[in-house]
Design a protein around this motif. Structure first.
Motif, PDB file in Angstrom:
ATOM      1  N   GLU A  11      36.358 -69.235 -44.431  1.00 32.60           N
ATOM      2  CA  GLU A  11      37.087 -69.847 -45.557  1.00 32.60           C
ATOM      3  C   GLU A  11      36.473 -71.194 -45.932  1.00 32.60           C
ATOM      4  O   GLU A  11      36.386 -71.545 -47.119  1.00 32.60           O
ATOM      5  N   SER A  12      36.032 -71.934 -44.934  1.00 32.36           N
ATOM      6  CA  SER A  12      35.462 -73.254 -45.205  1.00 32.36           C
ATOM      7  C   SER A  12      34.100 -73.164 -45.892  1.00 32.36           C
ATOM      8  O   SER A  12      33.748 -74.045 -46.679  1.00 32.36           O
ATOM      9  N   VAL A  13      33.338 -72.115 -45.577  1.00 28.80           N
ATOM     10  CA  VAL A  13      32.091 -71.894 -46.322  1.00 28.80           C
ATOM     11  C   VAL A  13      32.419 -71.640 -47.797  1.00 28.80           C
ATOM     12  O   VAL A  13      31.798 -72.225 -48.701  1.00 28.80           O
ATOM     13  N   TYR A  14      33.431 -70.786 -48.045  1.00 26.90           N
ATOM     14  CA  TYR A  14      33.851 -70.536 -49.436  1.00 26.90           C
ATOM     15  C   TYR A  14      34.272 -71.842 -50.116  1.00 26.90           C
ATOM     16  O   TYR A  14      33.877 -72.121 -51.255  1.00 26.90           O
ATOM     17  N   ASP A  15      35.094 -72.644 -49.414  1.00 30.38           N
ATOM     18  CA  ASP A  15      35.599 -73.901 -50.004  1.00 30.38           C
ATOM     19  C   ASP A  15      34.451 -74.850 -50.344  1.00 30.38           C
ATOM     20  O   ASP A  15      34.437 -75.470 -51.405  1.00 30.38           O
ATOM     21  N   PHE A  16      33.512 -74.974 -49.402  1.00 36.43           N
ATOM     22  CA  PHE A  16      32.383 -75.896 -49.603  1.00 36.43           C
ATOM     23  C   PHE A  16      31.556 -75.474 -50.818  1.00 36.43           C
ATOM     24  O   PHE A  16      31.227 -76.306 -51.684  1.00 36.43           O
ATOM     25  N   PHE A  17      31.240 -74.192 -50.902  1.00 38.88           N
ATOM     26  CA  PHE A  17      30.397 -73.735 -52.013  1.00 38.88           C
ATOM     27  C   PHE A  17      31.121 -73.847 -53.354  1.00 38.88           C
ATOM     28  O   PHE A  17      30.519 -74.231 -54.358  1.00 38.88           O
TER      29      PHE A  17
END
Lengths: 156, 122
Positions: A11-17
């Protein structure tokens, strides 16, 4: 390692991108790895988490992805992997791991402590990556492919 | 108006400077850790400080405590990956005026900078 630990990092990869790179990212494969050697073309950033769970999070960008991420973050037009690009990969893992540790939080436990990112290009002798058990998730993105690796052990 | 941006990542400092420009603050100094931040605050007058938490040598939280202990009332916005409620409470108790978690959109940070400056004026 409990696979439930992985979702906050994805989820944090999605948020960062989406938040900082204005780019979509799609999760691809998930695999278990008993150690690995980074590919010569990869820029890898690693960071430790410590507290009620302990472990290491890595983000791995092929050089083209690393340059594209740096250029998108800063508005620059870099064409090569230099110290500035390496710094941006380190900050990427810092943001992803930091965001994920809040999602992992337990009400009765103090927040996990986050280390300082380490960044390296390709295989480096002496890096623990070769002996640890990793869950690796690969992603496709508008800025190129990438991989996230997580290795954790919970306190008993 | 002049700002101080404090982060060990050069990349993030560049992003913070862009947010300051969006908030119409065109002059800023940079520091890479808490110690440098304290030195800068003791030797300069700033309208706002953007402060990371996790840095080598000295954390942003310890720097905030030291800046307040020195009697400096400059508005400080924590810009950090530390997003747990307990961390936010620690930072506010230490003397931070506002808080934004990474990842953030530069426009959102610019709005928070303006909001913090308005509060500091009243």
């Amino acid at each position: 390692m409990d696979v439930a630990f992985i979702n906050p990092f994805v989820e944090s990869v999605y948020d960062f991108f989406s938040t900082m790179l204005d780019s979509e990212v799609q999760r691809k494969s998930l695999s278990l790895r008993e150690g690995y050697r980074a590919a010569p073309n990869d820029v890898v950033a690693s960071i430790d988490l410590d507290g009620w769970i302990r472990g290491t999070v890595e983000i791995s960008f092929p050089r083209g992805t690393a340059i594209a991420v740096f250029n998108r973050l800063t508005g620059m037009d870099s064409r090569e992997v230099d110290d500035s690009v390496l710094d941006s990969v380190g900050e990427s893992v810092n943001i992803i791991a930091g965001s994920a540790k809040a999602k992992l939080g337990q009400a009765d436990a103090p927040p996990l402590d986050l280390g300082i990112p380490r960044v390296f290009c390709g295989h480096q002798d002496g890096i623990d990556s070769q002996t640890m058990r990793w869950i690796e998730i690969s992603f496709a993105s508008g800025l190129g492919p990438l991989a996230l690796r997580v290795a954790f052990q919970a306190d008993s | 108006m002049k700002a101080l941006v404090v982060d060990d990542s050069e990349t993030t400092r560049r992003i913070l400077v862009r947010s300051l420009v969006k908030a119409e603050i065109l002059s800023c100094d940079e520091a890479a850790d808490g110690r440098e931040a304290i030195t800068a605050c003791l030797n300069n007058e700033y309208d706002v400080v953007l402060m990371d938490w996790n840095m080598p040598n000295m954390s942003g939280l310890d720097a905030v405590k030291a800046i307040r202990s020195a009697g400096k009332q400059v508005p400080i916005i924590m810009v950090t990956t530390e997003s747990e409620k307990a961390r936010v409470v620690d930072a506010i108790k230490a003397g931070a005026n506002n808080y934004i978690c990474k990842p953030f959109q530069p426009d959102v940070l610019a709005a928070k900078i303006k909001e913090t400056l308005l509060k500091a004026d009243t």
